[in-house]
Design an enzyme around this catalytic site. Structure first.
Site, PDB file in Angstrom:
ATOM      1  N   ARG A  18      40.006  38.290  47.313  1.00 47.25           N
ATOM      2  CA  ARG A  18      39.325  39.434  47.954  1.00 47.25           C
ATOM      3  C   ARG A  18      38.789  40.254  46.800  1.00 47.25           C
ATOM      4  O   ARG A  18      38.146  41.273  47.164  1.00 47.25           O
ATOM      5  CB  ARG A  18      40.151  40.278  48.804  1.00 47.25           C
ATOM      6  CG  ARG A  18      40.532  39.629  50.459  1.00 47.25           C
ATOM      7  CD  ARG A  18      41.569  40.445  50.879  1.00 47.25           C
ATOM      8  NE  ARG A  18      42.848  40.239  50.404  1.00 47.25           N
ATOM      9  CZ  ARG A  18      43.785  40.916  50.429  1.00 47.25           C
ATOM     10  NH1 ARG A  18      43.709  41.954  51.231  1.00 47.25           N
ATOM     11  NH2 ARG A  18      45.103  40.659  50.140  1.00 47.25           N
ATOM     12  N   GLN A  77      53.086  28.047  37.749  1.00 49.14           N
ATOM     13  CA  GLN A  77      53.044  27.708  39.328  1.00 49.14           C
ATOM     14  C   GLN A  77      52.084  26.968  39.519  1.00 49.14           C
ATOM     15  O   GLN A  77      50.815  27.282  39.651  1.00 49.14           O
ATOM     16  CB  GLN A  77      53.435  28.790  39.875  1.00 49.14           C
ATOM     17  CG  GLN A  77      53.830  28.715  41.233  1.00 49.14           C
ATOM     18  CD  GLN A  77      53.554  30.017  42.172  1.00 49.14           C
ATOM     19  OE1 GLN A  77      52.886  30.758  41.774  1.00 49.14           O
ATOM     20  NE2 GLN A  77      54.252  29.909  43.197  1.00 49.14           N
ATOM     21  N   TYR A 105      55.121  42.636  39.724  1.00 48.70           N
ATOM     22  CA  TYR A 105      53.786  42.035  39.908  1.00 48.70           C
ATOM     23  C   TYR A 105      52.440  42.241  38.853  1.00 48.70           C
ATOM     24  O   TYR A 105      52.481  43.380  38.651  1.00 48.70           O
ATOM     25  CB  TYR A 105      53.138  42.539  41.237  1.00 48.70           C
ATOM     26  CG  TYR A 105      53.991  42.038  42.634  1.00 48.70           C
ATOM     27  CD1 TYR A 105      54.908  41.049  42.497  1.00 48.70           C
ATOM     28  CD2 TYR A 105      53.603  42.679  43.716  1.00 48.70           C
ATOM     29  CE1 TYR A 105      55.649  40.682  43.633  1.00 48.70           C
ATOM     30  CE2 TYR A 105      54.397  42.380  44.932  1.00 48.70           C
ATOM     31  CZ  TYR A 105      55.446  41.288  45.096  1.00 48.70           C
ATOM     32  OH  TYR A 105      55.942  40.999  46.156  1.00 48.70           O
ATOM     33  N   ASP A 107      49.858  42.424  39.421  1.00 48.64           N
ATOM     34  CA  ASP A 107      48.497  43.309  40.156  1.00 48.64           C
ATOM     35  C   ASP A 107      48.904  44.486  40.454  1.00 48.64           C
ATOM     36  O   ASP A 107      48.191  45.323  41.051  1.00 48.64           O
ATOM     37  CB  ASP A 107      48.007  42.509  41.139  1.00 48.64           C
ATOM     38  CG  ASP A 107      48.706  42.210  42.327  1.00 48.64           C
ATOM     39  OD1 ASP A 107      50.159  42.752  42.307  1.00 48.64           O
ATOM     40  OD2 ASP A 107      48.574  41.230  43.292  1.00 48.64           O
ATOM     41  N   ASN A 174      59.138  47.287  51.547  1.00 51.08           N
ATOM     42  CA  ASN A 174      59.041  46.473  50.218  1.00 51.08           C
ATOM     43  C   ASN A 174      58.183  46.816  49.135  1.00 51.08           C
ATOM     44  O   ASN A 174      57.161  46.300  49.493  1.00 51.08           O
ATOM     45  CB  ASN A 174      59.681  45.093  50.613  1.00 51.08           C
ATOM     46  CG  ASN A 174      59.871  44.182  49.357  1.00 51.08           C
ATOM     47  OD1 ASN A 174      60.364  44.951  48.235  1.00 51.08           O
ATOM     48  ND2 ASN A 174      59.455  43.226  49.258  1.00 51.08           N
ATOM     49  N   ALA A 385       7.913  71.135  19.096  1.00 51.90           N
ATOM     50  CA  ALA A 385       7.963  70.458  20.626  1.00 51.90           C
ATOM     51  C   ALA A 385       7.010  69.071  20.488  1.00 51.90           C
ATOM     52  O   ALA A 385       5.914  69.264  20.048  1.00 51.90           O
ATOM     53  CB  ALA A 385       7.693  71.210  21.611  1.00 51.90           C
ATOM     54  N   ASN A 391       8.252  54.717  15.439  1.00 50.54           N
ATOM     55  CA  ASN A 391       9.114  53.838  14.342  1.00 50.54           C
ATOM     56  C   ASN A 391       8.529  52.459  14.761  1.00 50.54           C
ATOM     57  O   ASN A 391       9.256  51.508  14.099  1.00 50.54           O
ATOM     58  CB  ASN A 391      10.516  54.190  14.825  1.00 50.54           C
ATOM     59  CG  ASN A 391      10.899  53.909  16.161  1.00 50.54           C
ATOM     60  OD1 ASN A 391      10.191  53.946  17.115  1.00 50.54           O
ATOM     61  ND2 ASN A 391      12.119  53.774  16.398  1.00 50.54           N
ATOM     62  N   TYR A 392       7.740  51.915  15.870  1.00 48.95           N
ATOM     63  CA  TYR A 392       7.702  50.654  16.070  1.00 48.95           C
ATOM     64  C   TYR A 392       6.426  50.277  16.501  1.00 48.95           C
ATOM     65  O   TYR A 392       5.517  50.923  17.114  1.00 48.95           O
ATOM     66  CB  TYR A 392       8.641  50.629  17.641  1.00 48.95           C
ATOM     67  CG  TYR A 392       8.499  49.129  18.050  1.00 48.95           C
ATOM     68  CD1 TYR A 392       9.111  48.234  17.382  1.00 48.95           C
ATOM     69  CD2 TYR A 392       8.296  48.962  19.159  1.00 48.95           C
ATOM     70  CE1 TYR A 392       9.288  46.796  17.845  1.00 48.95           C
ATOM     71  CE2 TYR A 392       8.280  47.513  19.992  1.00 48.95           C
ATOM     72  CZ  TYR A 392       8.918  46.770  19.203  1.00 48.95           C
ATOM     73  OH  TYR A 392       8.934  45.167  19.771  1.00 48.95           O
ATOM     74  N   ALA A 428       0.132  71.404  13.781  1.00 44.65           N
ATOM     75  CA  ALA A 428       0.568  70.790  15.295  1.00 44.65           C
ATOM     76  C   ALA A 428      -0.661  69.922  15.687  1.00 44.65           C
ATOM     77  O   ALA A 428      -1.679  69.967  15.227  1.00 44.65           O
ATOM     78  CB  ALA A 428       0.191  72.219  16.439  1.00 44.65           C
TER      79      ALA A 428
HETATM   80  C1  UD1 Z   1      54.925  40.857  48.938  1.00 40.73           C
HETATM   81  C2  UD1 Z   1      56.182  41.068  49.576  1.00 40.73           C
HETATM   82  C3  UD1 Z   1      56.313  42.055  50.544  1.00 40.73           C
HETATM   83  C4  UD1 Z   1      56.006  43.321  49.970  1.00 40.73           C
HETATM   84  C5  UD1 Z   1      54.716  43.244  49.091  1.00 40.73           C
HETATM   85  C6  UD1 Z   1      54.227  44.285  48.160  1.00 40.73           C
HETATM   86  C7  UD1 Z   1      57.009  38.456  49.839  1.00 40.73           C
HETATM   87  C8  UD1 Z   1      57.318  37.569  50.596  1.00 40.73           C
HETATM   88  N1  UD1 Z   1      56.371  39.609  50.330  1.00 40.73           N
HETATM   89  O1  UD1 Z   1      54.080  40.377  50.030  1.00 40.73           O
HETATM   90  O2  UD1 Z   1      57.695  42.230  51.229  1.00 40.73           O
HETATM   91  O3  UD1 Z   1      55.813  44.408  50.801  1.00 40.73           O
HETATM   92  O4  UD1 Z   1      54.696  42.136  48.299  1.00 40.73           O
HETATM   93  O5  UD1 Z   1      53.056  44.224  47.631  1.00 40.73           O
HETATM   94  O6  UD1 Z   1      57.369  38.404  48.684  1.00 40.73           O
HETATM   95  N2  UD1 Z   1      52.415  35.351  43.707  1.00 40.73           N
HETATM   96  C9  UD1 Z   1      52.474  34.277  42.813  1.00 40.73           C
HETATM   97  N3  UD1 Z   1      52.707  33.128  43.271  1.00 40.73           N
HETATM   98  C10 UD1 Z   1      52.696  32.823  44.503  1.00 40.73           C
HETATM   99  C11 UD1 Z   1      52.563  34.119  45.723  1.00 40.73           C
HETATM  100  C12 UD1 Z   1      52.392  35.188  45.222  1.00 40.73           C
HETATM  101  O7  UD1 Z   1      52.346  34.350  41.610  1.00 40.73           O
HETATM  102  O8  UD1 Z   1      52.859  31.866  44.906  1.00 40.73           O
HETATM  103  C13 UD1 Z   1      52.206  36.746  43.248  1.00 40.73           C
HETATM  104  C14 UD1 Z   1      50.667  37.424  43.463  1.00 40.73           C
HETATM  105  O9  UD1 Z   1      49.616  37.026  42.189  1.00 40.73           O
HETATM  106  C15 UD1 Z   1      51.007  38.804  43.322  1.00 40.73           C
HETATM  107  C16 UD1 Z   1      52.427  38.871  43.679  1.00 40.73           C
HETATM  108  O10 UD1 Z   1      52.941  37.665  43.665  1.00 40.73           O
HETATM  109  O11 UD1 Z   1      50.835  39.476  42.149  1.00 40.73           O
HETATM  110  C17 UD1 Z   1      52.714  39.242  45.359  1.00 40.73           C
HETATM  111  O12 UD1 Z   1      52.126  38.299  46.069  1.00 40.73           O
HETATM  112  P1  UD1 Z   1      51.361  38.923  47.621  1.00 40.73           P
HETATM  113  O13 UD1 Z   1      50.750  37.419  48.075  1.00 40.73           O
HETATM  114  O14 UD1 Z   1      50.168  39.647  47.164  1.00 40.73           O
HETATM  115  O15 UD1 Z   1      52.515  39.020  48.180  1.00 40.73           O
HETATM  116  P2  UD1 Z   1      52.538  39.982  49.821  1.00 40.73           P
HETATM  117  O16 UD1 Z   1      51.944  39.012  50.756  1.00 40.73           O
HETATM  118  O17 UD1 Z   1      51.534  41.211  49.413  1.00 40.73           O
HETATM  119 CA    CA Z   2      49.936  41.832  47.820  1.00 42.76          CA
END
Ligand code: UD1
Ligand code: CA
Length: 464
Positions: A18, A77, A105, A107, A174, A385, A391-392, A428
């Protein structure tokens, strides 16, 4: 407070479709640096023993962004099977580690180290096996909901897509930040299944597992939920940038800088402004810019990689880049000061003046409508003024040299390479192609023709 060893896992394998880019999301730049570098900075301030970054999609780009940071390790991963699987990929690297594991995270760039320290303190104080940060969301949307028993005890986290309509009404969500005892985390992650609406391994399921085992679970509510803002799209990125600018601006204000409208002040990290300087509305300060004590930036200005001297005044609508403006200079309104412009103290640059690689000595004035490029101008010279340094020639750039105490009359073209020596005057309207010697007067000027009565004759003829 006693603190046991700490390791940090940063999840950064996600794709981030996105964001409208093919690049891994966590290397998206905020105003100052990639998202993941913000997270790493907060993480490093906790002085952990280990930091493991989980990469996936185009991992080499993430590793490049993190750079040669020696205490950071990477885990791969292969497929993005969920947050639980991401943590599972990091655990082999922490096989011998015993202590608390903080999960972040890549991000979520706004979480501060001071919040993380408070969170860690609450984990220790609660003697918890598992702590996680929650917040109150006005529109909880896709966030995982915190389930609590009738007595208010945490029972688990349920992802929005797995919630009943009643559970969706829960506003405590969460955040995705956890602190977990390593001896609990390892078996709990190994035991996760993907029996849910998305067919993913949910890290969130370790919470209900801990509750079932009778472990102490600590849900820590963070009031400043702004810090939990994650970046999923370009709009989120703009919100994050707004917060970062605001933080930098607030820091300046607290140090004694006068900011007239904090809402429209954009300050990048690393910019230095001395106490007592004034920043008007709609000012953007970028890169390595330094603004001296008592300087005034009136408003609507962009200043990048430049030094603004003490008590200099930058008037409305001015752009300055790669330049040095000396003490007590006055620049603008509506000036364009380009790279290599070096102004000694008390230079005055007025409206609609453009400079580039212009070395102006003390007290030089160019008050209106002028282009000064590739030139050196001596002390106290006055540039009329409409003066242009030509220059070019369409192929190469050439230098103009103007001495001290020189007066250049309005609407003069100085065809470089050319020199006007100390104390000279240029009339001038001149086109100067040859050097002007010291203290001379030079001008090029067509002879003026005057025809007596011509205007009256024409007026009378046309009115007939
Ligand atoms: C997750 C939580 C949710 C919480 C939310 C907050 C889970 C199942 N859910 O949801 O409860 O409210 O975050 O933002 O954990 N990532 C990986 N590998 C993967 C999947 C994700 O590295 O296989 C990383 C993503 O890059 C990201 C982070 O984990 O930085 C969160 O993943 P994302 O898919 O955004 O989780 P949400 O569905 O938003
Ligand atoms: Ca997310």
């Amino acid at each position: 407070m006693t603190t046991e060893p700490l390791a940090i896992i940063i999840l950064a394998a996600g794709l981030g479709k996105r964001m409208g880019s093919e690049l891994p999301k966590v290397i998206t730049r905020t105003i100052s640096k990639p998202l993941i570098n913000h997270v790493l900075e907060s993480a490093a301030k906790l002085a952990p023993e280990r930091i493991v970054v989980v990469t996936g999609h185009r991992r080499e780009l993430v590793e490049d962004a993190v750079g040669g940071d020696c205490c950071v390790e990477f885990a791969y991963q292969e497929k993005q099977l969920g947050t639980g699987d991401a943590v599972k990929s990091a655990l082999p690297a922490l096989q011998d580690f015993k202590g608390a594991i903080l999960i972040l995270y890549g991000d979520c760039p706004l979480l501060t180290s001071s919040t993380l320290v408070e969170f860690r303190n609450s984990h220790v104080a609660a003697n918890a096996t598992l702590s996680f940060i929650t917040s109150r969301a006005e529109s909880p949307n896709q966030y995982g909901r915190v389930l609590r028993s009738a007595g208010g005890e945490v029972a688990g986290i349920r992802e929005a897509r797995d919630c009943t309509p009643e559970e969706l009404l829960i506003s405590e969500v969460n955040s995705g930040v956890y602190l977990v005892d390593s001896s609990f985390l390892k078996p709990a992650v190994a035991a996760l299944n993907n029996d849910n609406a998305q067919g993913e391994y949910y890290l969130t399921d370790i919470v209900s597992a801990a509750v079932r085992e009778g472990q102490i679970v600590n849900a820590w509510l963070l009031e400043k939920s702004e810090e939990l803002l994650g970046v999923n799209n370009l709009y989120d990125l703009s919100l994050v940038n707004r917060v970062l600018h605001m933080r930098n601006t607030k820091e300046l204000i607290e140090s004694g800088v006068i900011v007239e409208d904090p809402a429209t002040c954009y300050v990048e990290e690393g910019v230095k402004v001395s106490p007592g300087a004034v920043l008007g509305p709609n000012v953007k300060l970028m890169g390595s810019t330094v603004v001296g004590r008592g300087a005034v930036i009136e408003g609507t200005a962009l200043i990048k990689d430049s030094q603004i001297g003490e008590e200099a005044v930058i008037k409305l609508c001015t752009r300055i880049e790669g330049a040095s403006v000396g003490e007590r200079c006055s620049v603008g309104p509506f000036a364009n000061i380009r790279p290599g412009s070096l102004f000694e103290p008390e230079v005055k640059i007025g409206n609609f003046v453009e400079t580039k690689k212009a070395r102006l000595k003390q007290g030089v004035k160019a008050s209106h409508l002028t282009y000064l490029g590739d030139c050196t101008i001596g002390e106290n010279s006055n540039i009329g003024a409409g003066t242009i340094t030509c220059n070019y020639d369409g192929y190469k750039k050439y230098e103009t040299l103007i001495g001290k105490g020189v007066f250049i009359g309005s609407n003069t073209s100085l065809v470089a390479p050319v020199a006007v020596h100390d104390g000279a005057t240029v009339g001038a309207g001149s086109v100067i192609t040859k050097d002007v010697e010291k203290d001379a007067l030079a001008f090029t000027r067509p002879v003026q023709v005057s025809k007596a009565g011509w205007s009256r004759y024409k007026r009378e003829k046309l009115s007939k």
